[in-house]
Write a protein that holds these residues in place. Structure first.
Motif, PDB file in Angstrom:
ATOM      1  N   VAL A   1      -7.532  15.350  33.994  1.00  0.00           N
ATOM      2  CA  VAL A   1      -7.699  14.473  35.161  1.00  0.00           C
ATOM      3  C   VAL A   1      -6.465  14.689  36.031  1.00  0.00           C
ATOM      4  N   ILE A   2      -6.672  15.034  37.297  1.00  0.00           N
ATOM      5  CA  ILE A   2      -5.522  15.247  38.193  1.00  0.00           C
ATOM      6  C   ILE A   2      -5.366  14.019  39.084  1.00  0.00           C
ATOM      7  N   GLY A   3      -4.258  13.300  38.900  1.00  0.00           N
ATOM      8  CA  GLY A   3      -3.972  12.113  39.702  1.00  0.00           C
ATOM      9  C   GLY A   3      -4.140  10.847  38.885  1.00  0.00           C
TER      10      GLY A   3
ATOM     11  N   GLY B   1      -3.810   7.537  40.253  1.00  0.00           N
ATOM     12  CA  GLY B   1      -3.987   6.321  41.046  1.00  0.00           C
ATOM     13  C   GLY B   1      -5.035   5.485  40.327  1.00  0.00           C
ATOM     14  N   ILE B   2      -5.538   4.452  40.994  1.00  0.00           N
ATOM     15  CA  ILE B   2      -6.514   3.589  40.326  1.00  0.00           C
ATOM     16  C   ILE B   2      -7.762   4.376  39.917  1.00  0.00           C
ATOM     17  N   VAL B   3      -8.137   5.378  40.724  1.00  0.00           N
ATOM     18  CA  VAL B   3      -9.342   6.156  40.406  1.00  0.00           C
ATOM     19  C   VAL B   3      -9.092   7.056  39.194  1.00  0.00           C
TER      20      VAL B   3
ATOM     21  N   GLU C   1       0.081  13.755  36.615  1.00  0.00           N
ATOM     22  CA  GLU C   1       0.484  12.921  37.755  1.00  0.00           C
ATOM     23  C   GLU C   1       1.865  13.368  38.217  1.00  0.00           C
ATOM     24  N   ARG C   2       1.990  13.615  39.516  1.00  0.00           N
ATOM     25  CA  ARG C   2       3.270  14.152  40.015  1.00  0.00           C
ATOM     26  C   ARG C   2       4.376  13.098  40.053  1.00  0.00           C
ATOM     27  N   HIS C   3       4.020  11.829  40.094  1.00  0.00           N
ATOM     28  CA  HIS C   3       5.047  10.780  40.113  1.00  0.00           C
ATOM     29  C   HIS C   3       5.402  10.325  38.689  1.00  0.00           C
TER      30      HIS C   3
ATOM     31  N   GLU D   1       0.984   5.815  44.675  1.00  0.00           N
ATOM     32  CA  GLU D   1       0.688   6.140  46.079  1.00  0.00           C
ATOM     33  C   GLU D   1      -0.236   5.083  46.683  1.00  0.00           C
ATOM     34  N   THR D   2      -1.473   5.435  47.028  1.00  0.00           N
ATOM     35  CA  THR D   2      -2.305   4.484  47.787  1.00  0.00           C
ATOM     36  C   THR D   2      -2.703   3.249  46.972  1.00  0.00           C
ATOM     37  N   SER D   3      -2.668   3.375  45.647  1.00  0.00           N
ATOM     38  CA  SER D   3      -3.042   2.228  44.811  1.00  0.00           C
ATOM     39  C   SER D   3      -1.868   1.274  44.599  1.00  0.00           C
TER      40      SER D   3
ATOM     41  N   GLY E   1      -5.952  -5.527  47.713  1.00  0.00           N
ATOM     42  CA  GLY E   1      -6.418  -6.070  46.433  1.00  0.00           C
ATOM     43  C   GLY E   1      -7.798  -6.702  46.464  1.00  0.00           C
ATOM     44  N   VAL E   2      -8.508  -6.539  47.581  1.00  0.00           N
ATOM     45  CA  VAL E   2      -9.796  -7.231  47.738  1.00  0.00           C
ATOM     46  C   VAL E   2     -10.919  -6.446  47.049  1.00  0.00           C
ATOM     47  N   MET E   3     -11.772  -7.174  46.327  1.00  0.00           N
ATOM     48  CA  MET E   3     -12.967  -6.562  45.727  1.00  0.00           C
ATOM     49  C   MET E   3     -14.160  -7.388  46.196  1.00  0.00           C
TER      50      MET E   3
ATOM     51  N   ALA F   1      -7.173  13.129  42.923  1.00  0.00           N
ATOM     52  CA  ALA F   1      -5.871  13.267  43.585  1.00  0.00           C
ATOM     53  C   ALA F   1      -5.821  12.580  44.934  1.00  0.00           C
ATOM     54  N   GLY F   2      -6.772  11.719  45.213  1.00  0.00           N
ATOM     55  CA  GLY F   2      -6.754  10.950  46.454  1.00  0.00           C
ATOM     56  C   GLY F   2      -6.710  11.851  47.676  1.00  0.00           C
ATOM     57  N   ALA F   3      -5.955  11.408  48.683  1.00  0.00           N
ATOM     58  CA  ALA F   3      -5.927  12.127  49.953  1.00  0.00           C
ATOM     59  C   ALA F   3      -5.355  13.536  49.815  1.00  0.00           C
TER      60      ALA F   3
ATOM     61  N   TRP G   1      -4.030   6.212  57.476  1.00  0.00           N
ATOM     62  CA  TRP G   1      -2.904   5.415  56.984  1.00  0.00           C
ATOM     63  C   TRP G   1      -3.120   3.930  57.228  1.00  0.00           C
ATOM     64  N   GLY G   2      -2.625   3.147  56.289  1.00  0.00           N
ATOM     65  CA  GLY G   2      -2.648   1.698  56.445  1.00  0.00           C
ATOM     66  C   GLY G   2      -1.305   1.131  56.018  1.00  0.00           C
ATOM     67  N   TYR G   3      -1.071  -0.106  56.372  1.00  0.00           N
ATOM     68  CA  TYR G   3       0.230  -0.739  56.097  1.00  0.00           C
ATOM     69  C   TYR G   3       0.023  -2.067  55.372  1.00  0.00           C
TER      70      TYR G   3
ATOM     71  N   ALA H   1      -2.043   6.098  52.278  1.00  0.00           N
ATOM     72  CA  ALA H   1      -3.073   6.951  52.902  1.00  0.00           C
ATOM     73  C   ALA H   1      -4.439   6.679  52.279  1.00  0.00           C
ATOM     74  N   ARG H   2      -5.339   6.087  53.038  1.00  0.00           N
ATOM     75  CA  ARG H   2      -6.706   5.924  52.518  1.00  0.00           C
ATOM     76  C   ARG H   2      -7.348   7.311  52.483  1.00  0.00           C
ATOM     77  N   PRO H   3      -7.861   7.733  51.315  1.00  0.00           N
ATOM     78  CA  PRO H   3      -8.533   9.039  51.250  1.00  0.00           C
ATOM     79  C   PRO H   3      -9.949   8.878  51.801  1.00  0.00           C
TER      80      PRO H   3
ATOM     81  N   TRP I   1     -10.195   0.424  45.129  1.00  0.00           N
ATOM     82  CA  TRP I   1      -9.977  -0.554  44.052  1.00  0.00           C
ATOM     83  C   TRP I   1     -11.325  -1.209  43.703  1.00  0.00           C
ATOM     84  N   ALA I   2     -12.064  -1.577  44.729  1.00  0.00           N
ATOM     85  CA  ALA I   2     -13.353  -2.247  44.502  1.00  0.00           C
ATOM     86  C   ALA I   2     -14.375  -1.317  43.836  1.00  0.00           C
ATOM     87  N   LEU I   3     -14.223  -0.003  44.045  1.00  0.00           N
ATOM     88  CA  LEU I   3     -15.227   0.939  43.536  1.00  0.00           C
ATOM     89  C   LEU I   3     -14.793   1.653  42.255  1.00  0.00           C
TER      90      LEU I   3
HETATM   91  C1  LIG Z   1      -3.426  -0.876  53.739  1.00  0.00           C
HETATM   92  C2  LIG Z   1      -4.484  -0.613  52.711  1.00  0.00           C
HETATM   93  C3  LIG Z   1      -5.237  -1.668  52.212  1.00  0.00           C
HETATM   94  C4  LIG Z   1      -6.248  -1.439  51.281  1.00  0.00           C
HETATM   95  N1  LIG Z   1      -6.938  -2.494  50.781  1.00  0.00           N
HETATM   96  C5  LIG Z   1      -7.899  -2.284  49.846  1.00  0.00           C
HETATM   97  C6  LIG Z   1      -8.616  -3.377  49.296  1.00  0.00           C
HETATM   98  O1  LIG Z   1      -8.379  -4.524  49.637  1.00  0.00           O
HETATM   99  N2  LIG Z   1      -9.589  -3.123  48.398  1.00  0.00           N
HETATM  100  C7  LIG Z   1      -9.882  -1.846  47.989  1.00  0.00           C
HETATM  101  O2  LIG Z   1     -10.796  -1.678  47.197  1.00  0.00           O
HETATM  102  N3  LIG Z   1      -9.194  -0.794  48.464  1.00  0.00           N
HETATM  103  C8  LIG Z   1      -8.212  -0.978  49.391  1.00  0.00           C
HETATM  104  N4  LIG Z   1      -7.528   0.080  49.905  1.00  0.00           N
HETATM  105  C9  LIG Z   1      -7.924   1.439  49.502  1.00  0.00           C
HETATM  106  C10 LIG Z   1      -7.405   1.814  48.121  1.00  0.00           C
HETATM  107  O3  LIG Z   1      -6.047   1.505  48.030  1.00  0.00           O
HETATM  108  C11 LIG Z   1      -7.642   3.314  47.894  1.00  0.00           C
HETATM  109  O4  LIG Z   1      -9.006   3.623  48.109  1.00  0.00           O
HETATM  110  C12 LIG Z   1      -7.284   3.708  46.456  1.00  0.00           C
HETATM  111  O5  LIG Z   1      -5.975   3.314  46.148  1.00  0.00           O
HETATM  112  C13 LIG Z   1      -7.420   5.200  46.271  1.00  0.00           C
HETATM  113  O6  LIG Z   1      -7.096   5.470  44.935  1.00  0.00           O
HETATM  114  P1  LIG Z   1      -6.941   6.936  44.420  1.00  0.00           P
HETATM  115  O7  LIG Z   1      -6.645   6.858  42.959  1.00  0.00           O
HETATM  116  O8  LIG Z   1      -8.092   7.753  44.868  1.00  0.00           O
HETATM  117  O9  LIG Z   1      -5.684   7.527  45.226  1.00  0.00           O
HETATM  118  P2  LIG Z   1      -4.117   7.326  44.944  1.00  0.00           P
HETATM  119  O10 LIG Z   1      -3.813   5.951  44.535  1.00  0.00           O
HETATM  120  O11 LIG Z   1      -3.406   7.855  46.129  1.00  0.00           O
HETATM  121  O12 LIG Z   1      -3.860   8.256  43.709  1.00  0.00           O
HETATM  122  C14 LIG Z   1      -3.876   9.670  43.773  1.00  0.00           C
HETATM  123  C15 LIG Z   1      -2.821  10.170  42.800  1.00  0.00           C
HETATM  124  O13 LIG Z   1      -2.931  11.586  42.666  1.00  0.00           O
HETATM  125  C16 LIG Z   1      -1.646  12.108  42.542  1.00  0.00           C
HETATM  126  N5  LIG Z   1      -1.691  13.525  42.928  1.00  0.00           N
HETATM  127  C17 LIG Z   1      -2.143  14.035  44.098  1.00  0.00           C
HETATM  128  N6  LIG Z   1      -2.077  15.384  44.078  1.00  0.00           N
HETATM  129  C18 LIG Z   1      -1.569  15.713  42.858  1.00  0.00           C
HETATM  130  C19 LIG Z   1      -1.255  16.958  42.239  1.00  0.00           C
HETATM  131  N7  LIG Z   1      -1.461  18.126  42.881  1.00  0.00           N
HETATM  132  N8  LIG Z   1      -0.739  16.954  41.003  1.00  0.00           N
HETATM  133  C20 LIG Z   1      -0.530  15.773  40.339  1.00  0.00           C
HETATM  134  N9  LIG Z   1      -0.803  14.562  40.893  1.00  0.00           N
HETATM  135  C21 LIG Z   1      -1.321  14.549  42.122  1.00  0.00           C
HETATM  136  C22 LIG Z   1      -0.808  11.274  43.510  1.00  0.00           C
HETATM  137  O14 LIG Z   1       0.555  11.351  43.197  1.00  0.00           O
HETATM  138  C23 LIG Z   1      -1.412   9.893  43.310  1.00  0.00           C
HETATM  139  O15 LIG Z   1      -0.721   9.159  42.329  1.00  0.00           O
HETATM  140  C24 LIG Z   1      -6.505  -0.113  50.838  1.00  0.00           C
HETATM  141  C25 LIG Z   1      -5.728   0.944  51.317  1.00  0.00           C
HETATM  142  C26 LIG Z   1      -4.720   0.709  52.243  1.00  0.00           C
HETATM  143  C27 LIG Z   1      -3.899   1.856  52.740  1.00  0.00           C
END
Ligand SMILES: Cc1cc2nc3c(=O)[nH]c(=O)nc-3n(C[C@H](O)[C@H](O)[C@H](O)COP(=O)(O)OP(=O)(O)OC[C@H]3O[C@@H](n4cnc5c(N)ncnc54)[C@H](O)[C@@H]3O)c2cc1C
Length: 426
Positions: free
Chosen positions: A5-7, A9-11, A30-32, A38-40, A45-47, A258-260, A279-281, A364-366, A394-396
């Motif tokens: 599994v690469i990445g 985050g919550i997914v 995971e690179r961190h 990162e985005t998680s 936090g809303v579901m 790996a998200g975005a 991007w979101g803040y 960064a929202r992917p 997070w919700a999905l």
């Molecule tokens: C401001 C804001 C508010 C939000 N509010 C909500 C909300 O209320 N409810 C909701 O459901 N969602 C919300 N979201 C969206 C939600 O946060 C994201 O959809 C979710 O975090 C994406 O998760 P992810 O695991 O796909 O990505 P990430 O959390 O970004 O995880 C990806 C991981 O992959 C790793 N990675 C990437 N490339 C590599 C590589 N080459 N090698 C090793 N590791 C790698 C990264 O380091 C990172 O840790 C919000 C987003 C933002 C910006």
């Protein structure tokens, strides 16, 4: 089956947990240094399954462009966008057609409802504490916003979402901290929806995945993936840009979470996925505790419909999150976006937080142009994707992780996986 599994985050964490629970041998890269970095890390936090909707919606293009000059616009373009994003915006525009939007919204809502079911079952079994609270309220400042929200009630009820329109004074009974100096025409209340700490959940579920045998390799950056019957990946270990070790390994399957940043790994494999970063803040501040005013802050989660800003109660903190920014430098904090977050906090809960202790964050929202994430096999042999969850990862997450694990095991999925196929962009 040995799966990478690469990445994480919550997914990635929910995916690793599902695969480990189903008996696979799982290795997470995971690179961190930790999960959810990162985005998680600090999302709203809303579901709220009824509000897990595509941004590609009828009338949205007009709404975006008509607000661009307002100081508190929900959408901002920087660093050459929208011109650098034209192909993506064109797909987004095409997916905004009414029929496409409705199909995608229903599919996303079903997956979010399933995700809630899966998460609740895990909660019961594992007793995880992630600052969960019930209740989501969409704040409607004007009669026109109320009318639009009320028109969605039949669809919400048809989807099995519990939702009720409240007038301003009824809404203030449920959220007594709401500032009565700010006009509130009405609110849509979704009492079964939830808010919780996504990052905390990822840490707790990682511990459970680890207990089930999943191995987490932190500080490991995957530099390339080679598809095939035994897909292989190359990694570098150590600080980013200064690796101390590198290596390669083959697996029976590789899952991209790996998200975005997944695009960099997908492009060399010629897998077409129009993934972009939106991007979101957020700002997070401790709640002000005053014995004589126990209701200064929010009780659960709220959304200011006009500014598309969420206000969430996360434990003893308040988090305000929103803004959609295309383009620009990842580390640059846009002062205008933060000003909008403070304005919305001040409008609704002026004395609730300790702003001098606020922490600012950007993520960064992917985002895929049509809305649903991609969950399933890609066109590259042995490479699977669980990507592009946009503003609802997070919700999905729990639902898409279970869906992906079922697809790998060639089991029927609880929710129809067609709308989530990674092949839909070919
Ligand atoms: C401001 C804001 C508010 C939000 N509010 C909500 C909300 O209320 N409810 C909701 O459901 N969602 C919300 N979201 C969206 C939600 O946060 C994201 O959809 C979710 O975090 C994406 O998760 P992810 O695991 O796909 O990505 P990430 O959390 O970004 O995880 C990806 C991981 O992959 C790793 N990675 C990437 N490339 C590599 C590589 N080459 N090698 C090793 N590791 C790698 C990264 O380091 C990172 O840790 C919000 C987003 C933002 C910006």
């Amino acid at each position: 089956v040995k799966i990478a599994v690469i990445g994480a985050g919550i997914v990635g964490v929910t995916t690793a947990h599902e695969l480990a629970a189903q008996g696979h041998q799982v290795v997470v890269f995971e690179r961190h240094a930790a999960v959810a970095s990162e985005t998680s890390f600090a999302n709203a936090g809303v579901m709220a399954p009824g509000y897990v909707t595509p941004w590609a919606a009828p009338g949205m293009a007009w709404k975006v462009f008509s607000h661009l000059l307002s100081p508190h616009t929900p959408v901002r373009f920087r660093g050459g966008a929208p011109f650098t994003q034209l192909p993506w915006l064109w797909r987004w525009l095409r997916a905004s057609r009414t029929k496409v939007y409705h199909a995608n919204r229903s599919a996303m809502c079903s997956l979010a409802q399933y995700s809630t079911e899966v998460r609740h079952a895990l909660d019961q079994r594992l007793n995880l504490d992630y600052e969960l609270r019930k209740g989501y309220m969409v704040l409607l400042r004007k009669p026109s916003e109320s009318a639009k929200a009320q028109a969605t009630l039949p669809w919400l009820h048809e989807m099995g979402v519990s939702a009720k329109w409240l007038d301003g004074s009824q809404a203030r009974v449920l959220e007594p901290g709401l500032n009565d100096a700010t006009a509130l025409h009405g609110a849509l209340h979704l009492p079964q929806d939830e808010v919780g700490n996504c990052r905390q959940y990822a840490h707790l579920l990682r511990a459970e995945a680890h207990r089930l045998g999943a191995v987490f390799r932190f500080h490991h950056s995957v530099t390339s993936v080679v598809p095939g019957q035994q897909p292989a990946l190359q990694w570098e270990h150590g600080a980013e840009g200064n690796p101390t070790e590198s290596g390669g390994e083959s697996f029976d399957a590789v899952v991209l979470c790996a998200g975005a940043q997944a695009k960099a790994l997908l492009q060399p494999m010629r897998v077409a996925l129009p993934l972009t970063s939106v991007w979101g803040y957020s700002l997070t501040a401790p709640l002000r505790l005053e014995e004589q005013y126990p209701d200064l802050g929010p009780r659960a989660a709220l959304m200011d419909e006009r500014y598309k800003v969420a206000i969430s109660r996360i434990g003893m903190r308040v988090r305000v999150a929103g803004s959609a920014e295309m383009g620009g430098a990842p580390n640059h904090m846009n002062a205008a976006a933060l000003r909008t977050l403070y304005k919305v906090l001040h409008d609704w809960f002026p004395a609730a937080a300790l702003p001098q202790q606020a922490v600012h964050w950007k993520g960064a929202r992917p985002m895929l142009p049509d809305g649903p994430p991609v969950v399933g096999a890609t066109s590259a042999a042995g490479i699977w994707a669980n990507l592009g969850h946009g503003s609802s990862g997070w919700a999905l997450s729990c639902g898409s992780a279970r869906m992906l694990a079922d697809l790998i095991a060639q089991r029927p999925t609880a929710v129809d996986a067609t709308a989530f196929s990674p092949l839909r962009f070919h």
